[in-house]
Design a protein around this motif. Structure first.
Motif, mmCIF file in Angstrom:
data_model
loop_
_atom_site.group_PDB
_atom_site.id
_atom_site.type_symbol
_atom_site.label_atom_id
_atom_site.label_comp_id
_atom_site.label_asym_id
_atom_site.label_seq_id
_atom_site.Cartn_x
_atom_site.Cartn_y
_atom_site.Cartn_z
ATOM 1 N N LEU A 651 0.828 -1.228 -0.005
ATOM 2 C CA LEU A 651 -0.062 -0.033 0.059
ATOM 3 C C LEU A 651 0.745 1.293 -0.056
ATOM 4 N N MET A 652 1.931 1.106 0.540
ATOM 5 C CA MET A 652 2.909 2.253 0.577
ATOM 6 C C MET A 652 4.264 2.001 0.935
ATOM 7 N N GLY A 653 5.324 2.753 0.826
ATOM 8 C CA GLY A 653 6.639 2.189 0.868
ATOM 9 C C GLY A 653 7.254 1.375 -0.255
ATOM 10 N N ARG A 654 8.183 0.685 0.223
ATOM 11 C CA ARG A 654 8.755 -0.263 -0.546
ATOM 12 C C ARG A 654 8.993 -1.574 -0.042
ATOM 13 N N ASP A 655 9.479 -2.600 -1.093
ATOM 14 C CA ASP A 655 9.675 -3.927 -0.648
ATOM 15 C C ASP A 655 11.062 -4.059 -0.200
ATOM 16 N N PHE A 656 11.304 -5.114 0.153
ATOM 17 C CA PHE A 656 12.657 -5.276 0.899
ATOM 18 C C PHE A 656 13.593 -5.524 -0.678
ATOM 19 N N ASP A 657 14.827 -5.231 -0.414
ATOM 20 C CA ASP A 657 15.788 -5.094 -1.664
ATOM 21 C C ASP A 657 17.227 -5.624 -1.069
ATOM 22 N N ALA A 658 18.220 -5.472 -2.220
ATOM 23 C CA ALA A 658 19.493 -5.718 -1.880
ATOM 24 C C ALA A 658 20.289 -4.945 -1.187
ATOM 25 N N GLN A 659 19.666 -3.727 -0.781
ATOM 26 C CA GLN A 659 20.222 -2.543 -0.028
ATOM 27 C C GLN A 659 20.074 -3.303 1.750
ATOM 28 N N ASP A 660 19.058 -4.009 1.842
ATOM 29 C CA ASP A 660 18.852 -4.430 3.137
ATOM 30 C C ASP A 660 19.910 -5.770 3.488
ATOM 31 N N THR A 661 20.924 -5.195 4.211
ATOM 32 C CA THR A 661 21.971 -6.402 4.491
ATOM 33 C C THR A 661 22.322 -6.336 6.005
ATOM 34 N N ALA A 662 23.027 -7.275 6.543
ATOM 35 C CA ALA A 662 23.128 -7.526 7.907
ATOM 36 C C ALA A 662 23.634 -6.287 8.742
ATOM 37 N N THR A 663 24.522 -5.700 7.739
ATOM 38 C CA THR A 663 25.178 -4.424 8.360
ATOM 39 C C THR A 663 24.583 -3.053 8.319
ATOM 40 N N SER A 664 23.317 -3.165 7.492
ATOM 41 C CA SER A 664 22.472 -1.738 7.154
ATOM 42 C C SER A 664 21.572 -1.592 8.553
ATOM 43 N N GLN A 665 20.907 -0.707 8.345
ATOM 44 C CA GLN A 665 19.841 -0.187 9.288
ATOM 45 C C GLN A 665 18.721 -1.253 9.270
ATOM 46 N N PRO A 666 18.385 -1.834 10.438
ATOM 47 C CA PRO A 666 17.187 -2.977 10.463
ATOM 48 C C PRO A 666 16.102 -2.027 9.850
ATOM 49 N N VAL A 667 15.261 -2.906 8.977
ATOM 50 C CA VAL A 667 14.044 -2.273 8.521
ATOM 51 C C VAL A 667 12.893 -3.707 8.585
ATOM 52 N N ALA A 668 11.623 -2.942 8.374
ATOM 53 C CA ALA A 668 10.465 -3.769 8.520
ATOM 54 C C ALA A 668 9.375 -3.158 7.653
ATOM 55 N N ILE A 669 8.440 -4.322 7.340
ATOM 56 C CA ILE A 669 7.329 -3.758 6.588
ATOM 57 C C ILE A 669 6.193 -4.396 7.452
ATOM 58 N N VAL A 670 5.139 -3.623 7.693
ATOM 59 C CA VAL A 670 4.168 -3.908 8.478
ATOM 60 C C VAL A 670 2.890 -3.924 8.111
ATOM 61 N N ASN A 671 1.749 -4.469 8.573
ATOM 62 C CA ASN A 671 0.427 -4.481 7.723
ATOM 63 C C ASN A 671 -0.391 -3.246 8.539
ATOM 64 N N GLN A 672 -1.476 -3.222 7.940
ATOM 65 C CA GLN A 672 -2.340 -2.025 8.320
ATOM 66 C C GLN A 672 -2.617 -2.006 9.777
ATOM 67 N N LYS A 673 -3.079 -3.190 10.148
ATOM 68 C CA LYS A 673 -3.530 -3.637 11.777
ATOM 69 C C LYS A 673 -2.334 -3.163 12.595
ATOM 70 N N PHE A 674 -1.006 -3.571 12.224
ATOM 71 C CA PHE A 674 0.036 -3.139 13.202
ATOM 72 C C PHE A 674 0.201 -1.596 13.070
ATOM 73 N N ALA A 675 -0.190 -0.784 12.049
ATOM 74 C CA ALA A 675 0.175 0.617 11.928
ATOM 75 C C ALA A 675 -0.798 1.440 12.542
ATOM 76 N N LYS A 676 -2.155 0.857 12.794
ATOM 77 C CA LYS A 676 -3.205 1.571 13.316
ATOM 78 C C LYS A 676 -3.238 1.082 14.676
ATOM 79 N N VAL A 677 -2.952 -0.122 15.297
ATOM 80 C CA VAL A 677 -3.225 -0.395 16.479
ATOM 81 C C VAL A 677 -1.720 -0.090 17.543
#
Length: 913
Positions: A651-677
Motif C-alpha cells: 500500500l505504501m513504501g517499498r519492498d525489501f531489496d539488496a540494500q537491506d543487509t546484515a550491516t545496514s539499518q534494520p528495516v521492517a514492513i508492517v500491515n495496516q493493523k500493526f500501523a493502526k493499533v
C-alpha cells in the motif's frame, strides 16, 4: 402344561381348512387357551378345575362360526383369552403374530425399518464419535487415578511446543522431586514429527517424547522386547533407543518378530528399537496415535541448538501422576500449591525481565482429572458433535412422527379386526401389548440396520475430518446401549399412541361403525394434523440451521484473505541433516531460491520462515517510544518478492531489496493493523519500534519502510492481527530450514517433480515437503465444512420427511372426504375450488408449524452462535429463506392429492361409502 391343540382342532373340524392354515389357527388359539390356563393357575385354581373351566368356556362358544366372521372381516387370526397372570405370558405367540402381520405388509414394514435405520444410524454414528472423543477412558491401568499437573494460569512466557505443553523441563524436575500425593509421576509431550527419509521428499512418523517413568506408571507392558524405564532417561543420555507402536511395527516392518535390535532413523539419527507396545495402546491424546516414543533426554540430539530440554523458558511437556490411595484431586492440588513458590523460584529463567519474572513467580500448580487423556480434537469438535447429535435426534423425531401417522392409518384399517378380537374375549391390555410388540419388532429391525450403518458412517466421518486422525471406534457398551435405547424410545414414540387409540373404543361401537371406522373421527384426524405441524416446526429449525452453517462457511471462504490463495505451492525444505554451520545456511538458501525462480513456468517465488496456514509462527510484544504494547504482533522473516508471490498489495513504501543487509539499518514492513493499533497511524513509513527481548539480548530498532494490506495468517475465522515482516538478510538467527512459496499455473504434479530435481541438484540430502495453500486453508475449516455438510443433509432429509407427512395427511383426508367432494362437485363446485380448499388446509398446517418453528429456531440457535461467522443466530434472511423453502415443498406435496381430488368423477365419488 396341558396340550390344548387337539381340543381346538376338534372345534374347527367342520371348516375343513387347508392343513397349513388349520395348523396356524390351532397353534394360536391353543396358545391363548394356555395363557388362560396360566392365569387361572396363578390365582390358585386347582389344575382339574382350571381345565374344566376352559373346556366349559370353549364349549359355550361357536368357535367355527366366530372364525368365519373374522375371516370375512379380513383379520388374520382368532384372538381369545386374556393371558392374565404373568405379564410375559404369550410373548412368544405375540412375536409370531407380529412377524406374520408385518410380513403381510412388506412395503409398510420396509418403509418403517428404513426410516428408523437412517435415523438411528445417524444418531449412533455421531454418538460413537462423541463416545470415542469425550467419554472413553485411556487404555491404561486404572485411568481414573490419573491426574494432570499444571499451572492454574495457562499463560506461557517463552517458547511453546504443543497445545498441552504446560511445563518446562525444570518444572518437571521440581514436581518429580517435591510432590507427595502421587505414587508415580511421568512426563510426555512435544508431539514431534520425525522424518524417516534420508533426503528427498519427507516421510514422517508421529513421535512422542516420554520420561523414563512413562510406560511403568501407565502399566503398559511390551508386546515385544522392552519399554523405556527410569534409568534410560537422564541428562546427556544421547541416543538410548526407541519404543515403536503396534501399527508402526505392522506398517514399517511387516510385523517382523525380530524387529527388536534393528534401527529406525529419526531425523537422520539411528535409534535402536527396544520394543513394541501392544495394539491397545495408542498414546495419551485422543485423535493422535504415536508411532515412535523416545526418551526426553534424547531431544537435544534431534533438535540440536533449538532443543527445549535445556531451555529454561521452553514449555514442551505434559506432566501427569497416579494418585496414591486415600489422596483426592483436591488434596493433591493443596500439596502442589504448597510447593509452587519454590518450584517456580528454582526454575525462573535468568533472561526474564522484572514484569515477566513477577508473572512467572505468581503461578500455582494444581491437579486435574486426566482419565480421558488430552485432546485437541475434543476441544475443537465436542460442541459441534453435541450439536449434530441434537440435529440428528430431531430428524429421528420427525421420522417417528411420520411412522406414528403410518401406524394410525394402519390401526384404522385394523379396527374391525381389533373389535372382533375384543368381542371374542381378548383383553385390551393383551391387544395393546400385541401392537407394541409389532412396534418393537420394527424398531429392533431399524436398530440392527442402524447400528450397521452407524459403524460405517462413523468411520467415514473420521476420514472426512482428516487422513491422519486416529479415533478408537471400537464398539463398547455405551454405543450398543445408546442404539438399543433409541430403538426402545422410538418404538414408544411411534407405536404407543396409535396402539392406545386403536384399543380404547368399545367393540360394539366399532362393529356398528361405518366402513371407514373410528379413524374418521375428528379426534384422530386432529392428532395426525398435530403430528404434521410438529414435523414442520422441527423441520424449519433444521433447515434454518443448515442455511446458517452453510452461509457461515460461504462467508468465511468468500472473505478477502489479503492474498490470492490459488496457484500457490509451499515447499518446506529441511537441511538440518547436512549439519551446516550457521554462516553456510544463508548462502545455501539463496542458491536454492535462485534455482527455484529459474524453473520454467514459475511466475515468482520467495522464502518465508513461517508460511500462512502452515501451523507454525511466533509473536512478540512491541515496544513503541519506550512503552511496551499490550497487543502482540505476529512476526515473520521473508525475502524480497514475497508479497508479489502472495499477491498481497504493497500500500505504501517499498519492498525489501539488496540494500537491506546484515550491516545496514534494520528495516521492517508492517500491515495496516500493526500501523493502526501499535503505531497509532495510517502512515507508518519512517516510524520505529523495538521487539520485547529478554535480559541480555540486543534490542535493534526497526524502521518501517513499507505497509502492506492486512492478511490472514493461521485461521480464516480470526480477525486481522498486527503483523511485522523482517528481511531474511537481517535475520538474527538463521534456522536450518526454510519454506519457499511458489506461484505457478503449472500442474501441481509436474511442478513438484521439477522442484524435487532442483533440490536434488543442489544437495540430495535436503528433505522436502509440499503443501497446496488452498488445500491447507480448506483443511483449516474442516469443522465448519462438517457442520455445513451434515446439517445440510439433515435439513434436506427433514424437509422431505415433513413433506411426506403432509402428503399422507392430506391424501388421507381427501380419501375420507371423497363423498363430500362428490357432493360439492355435483352442486356446481369447479375443480379450482376443490384444489384451493385442499391446498388451503395444507397451507394452514404448514404456516402453523412454521410459526412455532421460527420461535423455536430463535431459542435453540443461540447455542450455536459461537460456531457462526458473520451471521447472527436469528438472521432474518436465513429464517425467511428456510420458511419459504419449507412452504414451497409442502405446497407441492399437498398439490398432488388436491389435483387428484379435482379430477374425481362426481358420480363415482357419490357412490363412495
Amino acid at each position: 402344561m396341558p396340550d390344548f391343540r387337539e381340543l381346538v382342532r376338534g372345534c374347527l373340524q367342520e371348516l375343513r381348512l387347508p392343513g397349513p392354515r388349520e395348523a396356524e389357527i390351532v397353534e394360536e388359539v391353543a396358545q391363548h387357551l394356555s395363557d388362560r390356563y396360566d392365569g387361572l393357575r396363578s390365582m390358585n385354581v386347582p389344575e382339574a378345575e382350571a381345565l374344566r373351566t376352559i373346556e366349559a368356556e370353549l364349549g359355550a362358544r361357536d368357535l367355527a362360526n366366530e372364525f368365519k366372521q373374522v375371516e370375512r372381516m379380513g383379520t388374520e387370526t382368532v384372538a381369545l383369552g386374556s393371558g392374565g397372570g404373568r405379564p410375559w405370558t404369550g410373548l412368544r405367540q405375540d412375536l409370531r403374530y407380529a412377524v406374520r402381520a408385518l410380513r403381510a405388509s412388506p412395503i409398510f414394514s420396509a418403509v418403517c425399518i428404513a426410516s428408523l435405520a437412517l435415523g438411528i444410524g445417524a444418531n449412533t454414528a455421531i454418538f460413537q464419535l462423541l463416545d470415542a472423543v469425550r467419554m472413553r477412558l485411556l487404555p491404561v491401568r486404572n485411568p481414573q487415578e490419573l491426574a494432570m499437573i499444571r499451572p492454574t494460569n495457562l499463560g506461557r512466557t517463552g517458547h511453546g511446543a504443543g497445545d498441552f505443553s504446560y511445563m518446562t523441563n525444570g518444572l518437571w524436575m521440581q514436581v518429580k522431586q517435591q510432590q507427595q500425593g502421587f505414587s508415580d509421576v511421568f512426563a510426555f509431550g512435544g508431539w514431534p514429527t520425525f522424518n524417516l527419509a534420508n533426503g528427498g521428499e519427507a516421510r514422517y512418523a508421529h513421535g512422542l517424547w516420554v520420561s523414563g517413568e512413562f510406560f511403568d506408571a501407565l502399566g503398559v507392558q511390551p508386546l515385544l522386547g522392552r519399554v523405556l524405564h527410569a534409568p534410560d532417561d537422564h541428562p546427556g543420555c544421547g541416543v538410548v533407543g526407541a519404543v515403536i507402536s503396534y501399527p508402526f511395527w505392522q506398517r514399517e516392518y511387516g510385523g517382523d518378530m525380530n524387529v527388536v535390535g534393528r534401527t529406525v532413523r529419526l531425523e537422520g539419527h539411528p535409534f535402536p528399537i527396544l520394543g513394541v507396545t501392544p495394539a491397545s495402546f495408542y498414546g495419551m491424546e485422543i485423535g493422535r496415535q504415536f508411532d515412535v516414543a523416545v526418551p526426553l533426554c534424547s531431544e537435544p540430539v534431534i533438535n540440536g541448538e533449538d532443543n527445549f530440554y535445556n531451555m529454561p523458558r521452553g514449555w514442551w511437556l505434559t506432566v501427569m501422576g497416579r494418585l496414591k490411595p486415600g489422596w483426592t484431586f483436591a488434596k493433591a492440588s493443596a500439596q502442589l500449591n504448597a510447593i509452587s513458590a519454590s518450584a517456580f523460584r528454582e526454575t525462573l529463567p535468568p533472561q526474564f525481565q522484572a514484569d515477566t519474572a513477577k508473572q512467572y513467580l505468581g503461578k500455582k500448580l494444581a491437579a486435574y482429572p486426566a482419565a480421558n487423556g488430552v485432546s485437541e480434537l475434543r476441544e475443537k469438535y465436542e460442541t459441534p458433535l453435541w450439536l449434530l447429535l441434537a440435529i440428528a435426534g430431531s430428524v429421528l423425531l420427525i421420522a417417528c412422527a411420520n411412522l406414528a401417522n403410518l401406524m394410525l392409518a394402519r390401526a384404522s384399517s385394523r379396527e374391525r379386526e381389533i373389535a372382533v378380537r375384543m368381542a371374542l374375549g381378548a383383553e385390551r391390555v393383551r391387544i395393546l401389548r400385541q401392537l407394541l410388540v409389532e412396534s418393537l419388532l420394527l424398531a429392533s429391525g431399524g436398530a440392527v440396520f442402524g447400528l450397521l450403518l452407524a459403524f460405517g458412517l462413523s468411520r467415514l466421518l473420521v476420514r472426512y475430518l482428516g487422513q491422519t486422525l486416529f479415533v478408537n471406534l471400537a464398539v463398547d457398551w455405551r454405543v450398543l446401549g445408546f442404539g438399543a435405547g433409541l430403538a426402545m424410545l422410538t418404538a414408544c414414540l411411534f407405536g404407543l399412541g396409535p396402539a392406545i387409540r386403536a384399543t380404547k373404543a368399545s367393540p360394539a361401537r366399532l362393529m356398528n361403525s361405518s366402513g371407514r371406522g373410528q379413524s374418521a373421527t375428528r379426534e384422530r384426524v386432529s392428532l395426525r394434523k398435530v403430528l404434521v405441524a410438529s414435523q414442520v416446526a422441527v423441520s424449519l429449525v433444521l433447515v434454518a440451521g443448515a442455511l446458517l452453517f452453510s452461509g457461515s462457511l460461504r462467508r468465511i471462504l468468500a472473505q478477502d484473505a489479503g492474498f490470492r490463495r490459488d496457484g500457490v505451492l509451499v515447499m518446506m525444505m529441511d537441511f538440518s541433516s547436512l549439519q551446516l554451520p550457521t554462516e553456510a545456511r544463508l548462502p545455501l538458501k539463496r542458491t536454492l531460491l535462485e534455482r527455484v525462480r529459474a524453473v520454467p513456468g514459475i511466475e515468482s517465488a520467495a522464502e518465508v520462515m513461517f508460511g500462512p496456514f502452515m501451523g507454525n509462527g511466533w509473536n512478540d510484544r512491541i515496544v513503541v517510544d519506550g512503552k511496551k504494547q499490550e497487543t502482540t504482533s505476529i512476526e515473520d522473516t521473508i525475502t524480497e518478492g514475497y508479497f508479489q508471490t502472495m499477491q498481497t498489495p504493497l500500500l505504501m513504501g517499498r519492498d525489501f531489496d539488496a540494500q537491506d543487509t546484515a550491516t545496514s539499518q534494520p528495516v521492517a514492513i508492517v500491515n495496516q493493523k500493526f500501523a493502526k493499533v501499535l503505531l497509532g497511524t495510517n502512515n507508518p513509513i519512517g516510524r520505529t519500534f523495538k521487539v520485547e527481548v529478554y535480559v541480555g539480548e540486543r534490542q535493534p530498532e526497526w524502521v518501517v519502510v513499507g505497509m502492506v494490506k492486512d492478511s490472514k495468517f493461521d485461521d480464516m475465522r480470526d480477525e486481522f492481527e498486527p503483523m511485522a515482516y523482517y528481511p531474511q538478510s537481517q535475520n538474527r538467527s538463521d534456522r536450518p530450514d526454510t519454506e519457499v512459496v511458489v506461484r505457478s499455473q503449472l500442474d501441481p504434479a509436474s511442478l513438484m517433480a521439477s522442484l524435487r530435481r532442483v533440490s536434488a541438484d543442489v544437495n540430495p540430502g535436503i528433505t522436502l515437503e509440499f503443501h497446496d495453500l488452498r488445500r491447507e486453508i480448506e483443511n483449516s475449516l474442516l469443522r465448519e465444512r462438517l457442520l455445513a455438510t451434515l446439517s445440510g443433509f439433515f435439513g434436506v432429509l427433514a424437509i422431505l420427511l415433513a413433506a411426506i407427512g403432509l402428503y399422507g395427511v392430506i391424501a388421507y383426508g381427501v380419501a375420507r372426504r371423497t363423498n363430500e367432494i362428490g357432493i360439492r362437485m355435483a352442486l356446481g363446485a369447479i375443480r379450482w375450488h376443490i384444489v384451493r380448499m385442499i391446498v388451503s388446509e395444507a397451507l394452514a398446517l404448514t404456516v402453523t408449524g412454521a410459526v412455532f418453528g421460527v420461535a423455536l429456531t430463535v431459542i435453540v440457535a443461540r447455542s450455536a452462535a459461537s460456531l457462526l461467522y458473520g451471521l447472527t443466530a436469528h438472521d432474518p434472511l436465513m429464517l425467511t429463506a428456510a420458511a419459504v423453502a419449507l412452504l414451497a415443498v409442502c405446497l407441492i406435496a399437498s398439490a398432488i392429492p388436491a389435483i387428484r381430488a379435482a379430477r374425481l368423477d362426481p358420480m363415482t365419488a357419490l357412490r363412495e361409502e
